[in-house]
Design a protein around this motif. Structure first.
Motif, PDB file in Angstrom:
ATOM      1  N   VAL A 149     -13.436  -0.998  -7.492  1.00 31.51           N
ATOM      2  CA  VAL A 149     -12.238  -0.328  -6.553  1.00 31.51           C
ATOM      3  C   VAL A 149     -11.998  -1.222  -5.524  1.00 31.51           C
ATOM      4  O   VAL A 149     -10.993  -1.487  -5.195  1.00 31.51           O
ATOM      5  N   ASN A 150     -13.082  -1.557  -4.675  1.00 33.09           N
ATOM      6  CA  ASN A 150     -12.689  -2.498  -3.760  1.00 33.09           C
ATOM      7  C   ASN A 150     -13.979  -3.566  -3.546  1.00 33.09           C
ATOM      8  O   ASN A 150     -14.926  -3.302  -3.200  1.00 33.09           O
ATOM      9  N   PRO A 151     -13.419  -4.667  -4.147  1.00 29.82           N
ATOM     10  CA  PRO A 151     -14.560  -5.904  -4.434  1.00 29.82           C
ATOM     11  C   PRO A 151     -14.869  -6.438  -3.071  1.00 29.82           C
ATOM     12  O   PRO A 151     -15.834  -7.247  -3.122  1.00 29.82           O
ATOM     13  N   GLY A 152     -14.406  -6.061  -2.013  1.00 27.63           N
ATOM     14  CA  GLY A 152     -15.047  -6.843  -0.757  1.00 27.63           C
ATOM     15  C   GLY A 152     -13.712  -6.872   0.255  1.00 27.63           C
ATOM     16  O   GLY A 152     -12.625  -6.801   0.119  1.00 27.63           O
ATOM     17  N   PRO A 153     -14.218  -7.225   1.554  1.00 25.70           N
ATOM     18  CA  PRO A 153     -13.131  -7.331   2.680  1.00 25.70           C
ATOM     19  C   PRO A 153     -12.239  -8.559   2.514  1.00 25.70           C
ATOM     20  O   PRO A 153     -12.773  -9.433   1.815  1.00 25.70           O
ATOM     21  N   LEU A 154     -10.917  -8.285   2.813  1.00 22.87           N
ATOM     22  CA  LEU A 154     -10.082  -9.350   2.708  1.00 22.87           C
ATOM     23  C   LEU A 154     -10.380 -10.473   3.623  1.00 22.87           C
ATOM     24  O   LEU A 154     -10.805 -10.325   4.821  1.00 22.87           O
ATOM     25  N   PHE A 155      -9.841 -11.771   3.546  1.00 26.40           N
ATOM     26  CA  PHE A 155      -9.805 -12.686   4.401  1.00 26.40           C
ATOM     27  C   PHE A 155      -8.702 -12.325   5.660  1.00 26.40           C
ATOM     28  O   PHE A 155      -8.117 -11.501   5.481  1.00 26.40           O
ATOM     29  N   HIS A 156      -9.321 -12.893   6.843  1.00 27.44           N
ATOM     30  CA  HIS A 156      -8.664 -12.204   8.269  1.00 27.44           C
ATOM     31  C   HIS A 156      -7.451 -12.143   8.379  1.00 27.44           C
ATOM     32  O   HIS A 156      -6.641 -11.293   8.768  1.00 27.44           O
ATOM     33  N   SER A 157      -6.470 -13.205   7.692  1.00 30.09           N
ATOM     34  CA  SER A 157      -5.133 -13.205   7.747  1.00 30.09           C
ATOM     35  C   SER A 157      -4.598 -12.111   6.648  1.00 30.09           C
ATOM     36  O   SER A 157      -3.313 -12.015   6.798  1.00 30.09           O
ATOM     37  N   HIS A 158      -5.285 -11.735   5.824  1.00 26.82           N
ATOM     38  CA  HIS A 158      -4.762 -10.807   4.761  1.00 26.82           C
ATOM     39  C   HIS A 158      -5.154  -9.260   5.103  1.00 26.82           C
ATOM     40  O   HIS A 158      -4.651  -8.749   4.568  1.00 26.82           O
ATOM     41  N   GLN A 159      -5.872  -9.085   6.317  1.00 21.93           N
ATOM     42  CA  GLN A 159      -6.318  -7.780   6.609  1.00 21.93           C
ATOM     43  C   GLN A 159      -5.409  -6.847   6.768  1.00 21.93           C
ATOM     44  O   GLN A 159      -5.363  -5.757   6.411  1.00 21.93           O
ATOM     45  N   PHE A 160      -3.985  -7.196   7.343  1.00 21.78           N
ATOM     46  CA  PHE A 160      -2.797  -6.240   7.202  1.00 21.78           C
ATOM     47  C   PHE A 160      -2.631  -5.700   6.002  1.00 21.78           C
ATOM     48  O   PHE A 160      -1.792  -4.703   5.762  1.00 21.78           O
ATOM     49  N   MET A 161      -2.951  -6.104   4.755  1.00 19.17           N
ATOM     50  CA  MET A 161      -2.803  -5.891   3.627  1.00 19.17           C
ATOM     51  C   MET A 161      -3.897  -4.978   2.809  1.00 19.17           C
ATOM     52  O   MET A 161      -3.966  -4.620   1.780  1.00 19.17           O
ATOM     53  N   ALA A 162      -5.017  -4.597   3.751  1.00 18.50           N
ATOM     54  CA  ALA A 162      -6.213  -4.106   3.173  1.00 18.50           C
ATOM     55  C   ALA A 162      -6.070  -2.684   2.613  1.00 18.50           C
ATOM     56  O   ALA A 162      -6.730  -2.459   1.534  1.00 18.50           O
ATOM     57  N   ASP A 163      -4.979  -1.915   2.788  1.00 19.13           N
ATOM     58  CA  ASP A 163      -4.799  -0.523   2.237  1.00 19.13           C
ATOM     59  C   ASP A 163      -3.628  -0.738   1.661  1.00 19.13           C
ATOM     60  O   ASP A 163      -2.937   0.270   1.109  1.00 19.13           O
ATOM     61  N   ASN A 164      -3.128  -1.845   0.995  1.00 19.57           N
ATOM     62  CA  ASN A 164      -1.946  -2.024   0.133  1.00 19.57           C
ATOM     63  C   ASN A 164      -2.222  -2.951  -1.074  1.00 19.57           C
ATOM     64  O   ASN A 164      -1.939  -3.971  -1.013  1.00 19.57           O
ATOM     65  N   CYS A 165      -2.915  -2.442  -2.115  1.00 23.07           N
ATOM     66  CA  CYS A 165      -3.455  -3.373  -2.977  1.00 23.07           C
ATOM     67  C   CYS A 165      -2.022  -3.811  -3.815  1.00 23.07           C
ATOM     68  O   CYS A 165      -2.417  -5.124  -4.197  1.00 23.07           O
ATOM     69  N   GLU A 166      -1.303  -3.209  -3.910  1.00 20.41           N
ATOM     70  CA  GLU A 166       0.148  -3.624  -4.807  1.00 20.41           C
ATOM     71  C   GLU A 166       0.533  -4.717  -4.108  1.00 20.41           C
ATOM     72  O   GLU A 166       1.324  -5.308  -4.765  1.00 20.41           O
ATOM     73  N   ALA A 167       0.366  -5.165  -2.792  1.00 18.05           N
ATOM     74  CA  ALA A 167       1.000  -6.420  -2.140  1.00 18.05           C
ATOM     75  C   ALA A 167       0.480  -7.405  -2.945  1.00 18.05           C
ATOM     76  O   ALA A 167       1.275  -8.391  -2.822  1.00 18.05           O
ATOM     77  N   CYS A 168      -0.565  -7.488  -3.574  1.00 23.64           N
ATOM     78  CA  CYS A 168      -0.982  -8.603  -4.312  1.00 23.64           C
ATOM     79  C   CYS A 168      -1.170  -8.461  -5.725  1.00 23.64           C
ATOM     80  O   CYS A 168      -0.957  -9.287  -6.614  1.00 23.64           O
ATOM     81  N   HIS A 169      -1.597  -7.200  -5.872  1.00 21.62           N
ATOM     82  CA  HIS A 169      -2.071  -6.824  -7.415  1.00 21.62           C
ATOM     83  C   HIS A 169      -0.917  -6.090  -8.192  1.00 21.62           C
ATOM     84  O   HIS A 169      -0.020  -5.111  -7.464  1.00 21.62           O
ATOM     85  N   THR A 170      -0.815  -6.157  -9.542  1.00 23.13           N
ATOM     86  CA  THR A 170      -0.042  -5.324 -10.511  1.00 23.13           C
ATOM     87  C   THR A 170      -0.975  -4.696 -11.436  1.00 23.13           C
ATOM     88  O   THR A 170      -1.911  -5.264 -12.058  1.00 23.13           O
ATOM     89  N   PRO A 171      -0.777  -3.322 -11.546  1.00 25.97           N
ATOM     90  CA  PRO A 171      -1.588  -2.550 -12.331  1.00 25.97           C
ATOM     91  C   PRO A 171      -1.709  -3.269 -13.696  1.00 25.97           C
ATOM     92  O   PRO A 171      -0.852  -3.711 -14.092  1.00 25.97           O
ATOM     93  N   VAL A 172      -2.972  -3.173 -14.172  1.00 25.45           N
ATOM     94  CA  VAL A 172      -3.437  -3.657 -15.525  1.00 25.45           C
ATOM     95  C   VAL A 172      -3.257  -5.197 -15.472  1.00 25.45           C
ATOM     96  O   VAL A 172      -4.352  -5.891 -15.907  1.00 25.45           O
ATOM     97  N   LEU A 173      -2.543  -6.050 -14.960  1.00 25.25           N
ATOM     98  CA  LEU A 173      -2.371  -7.437 -14.994  1.00 25.25           C
ATOM     99  C   LEU A 173      -3.067  -8.207 -13.857  1.00 25.25           C
ATOM    100  O   LEU A 173      -3.522  -9.294 -14.244  1.00 25.25           O
ATOM    101  N   GLY A 174      -3.364  -7.546 -12.884  1.00 22.29           N
ATOM    102  CA  GLY A 174      -4.206  -7.973 -11.928  1.00 22.29           C
ATOM    103  C   GLY A 174      -3.369  -8.753 -10.572  1.00 22.29           C
ATOM    104  O   GLY A 174      -2.168  -8.343 -10.429  1.00 22.29           O
ATOM    105  N   VAL A 175      -4.042  -9.954 -10.192  1.00 30.50           N
ATOM    106  CA  VAL A 175      -3.040 -10.727  -9.352  1.00 30.50           C
ATOM    107  C   VAL A 175      -2.056 -11.162  -9.701  1.00 30.50           C
ATOM    108  O   VAL A 175      -2.088 -11.851 -10.561  1.00 30.50           O
ATOM    109  N   ASP A 176      -0.628 -10.995  -9.038  1.00 30.52           N
ATOM    110  CA  ASP A 176       0.366 -11.427  -9.558  1.00 30.52           C
ATOM    111  C   ASP A 176       0.869 -12.652  -8.597  1.00 30.52           C
ATOM    112  O   ASP A 176       0.992 -12.694  -7.526  1.00 30.52           O
TER     113      ASP A 176
END
Length: 231
Positions: free
Chosen positions: A36-63
């Motif tokens: 569910v939460n594989p680990g902390p994000l890189f510091h420049s991506h921390q603003f998206m820590a609570d918004n998985c959909e910013a990078c991931h697409t359900p089922v398909l993974g990172v878009d």
């Protein structure tokens, strides 16, 4: 293809429902928390820590299209010669990973991945994948101090982790065969060279007599003068 996606979507829906109901709580299922939460994000991506959909697409993974939406206008990246090739790359996650901690650098170059991508693009994936396949000078030509003297086989001396040559020792300071490895810079073929020879106290020095002014400690450690900054 559509049937496959439908089955995956249904399974994902069942799992999400079970997790929301508490039956598959990450705290109750070993390894689920990491999924569910594989680990902390890189510091420049921390603003998206609570918004998985910013990078991931359900089922398909990172878009990859989501990566491009943010980074496509990165002029600092696209205008620098060593990184300009990113303008033609559409599969970001092959090289760039995240969720490895705030201090992890997703920009660290993975040359082996570059080889894999190259073989895949050239339909040569069945060849032996080796760093020896890299054409180092395609990216590093202007960084090379050798001016083509040693050909294109950079890996004969260098490696992809450190550009310094392991265990290298410069020949004796008394050596006068400088031209075996060094070539004079353009400034040595004009009036500027005469200024330098005056500074060094060698007004009659010749361009190919490097040893008269320079020392093996550094090119700007001038004999009888010390460190000299010409620009």
């Amino acid at each position: 293809m559509y049937k496959y996606l439908l089955v995956i979507s249904l399974l994902a829906g069942v799992l999400i429902t079970a997790m929301l109901s508490g039956e598959l709580s990450p705290n109750r299922v070993p390894g689920a928390a990491i999924a569910v939460n594989p680990g902390p994000l890189f510091h420049s991506h921390q603003f998206m820590a609570d918004n998985c959909e910013a990078c991931h697409t359900p089922v398909l993974g990172v878009d990859n299209t989501k990566c491009i939406e943010c980074h496509a206008n990165d002029r600092a990246l696209l205008q620098r010669e060593p990184t300009a090739f990113h303008g033609n790359i559409g599969h970001c996650v092959s090289c760039h990973k995240d969720h490895h901690g705030e201090r992890f650098l997703p920009t660290k170059m993975n040359h082996f991945k570059l080889v894999e991508i190259g073989f895949h693009v050239s339909d040569s994936i069945h060849q032996d994948i080796s760093l020896q396949a890299l054409a180092c000078d395609e990216c590093h030509t202007k960084q090379s101090p050798h001016n083509g003297q040693f050909g294109r086989h950079c890996l004969a001396c260098h490696n992809t982790e450190h550009w310094m040559v392991a265990h290298y020792r410069h020949p004796s300071p008394r050596s006068r065969d400088c031209s075996q490895c060094h070539t004079a810079p353009p400034c040595h073929f004009g009036a500027h060279f005469r200024v330098c020879t005056q500074v060094a106290g060698k007004p009659n020095a010749k361009v190919d007599s490097c040893y008269e002014c320079h020392q093996t400690t550094a090119w700007n450690d001038i004999k009888g003068f010390g460190w000299y900054r010409s620009h």
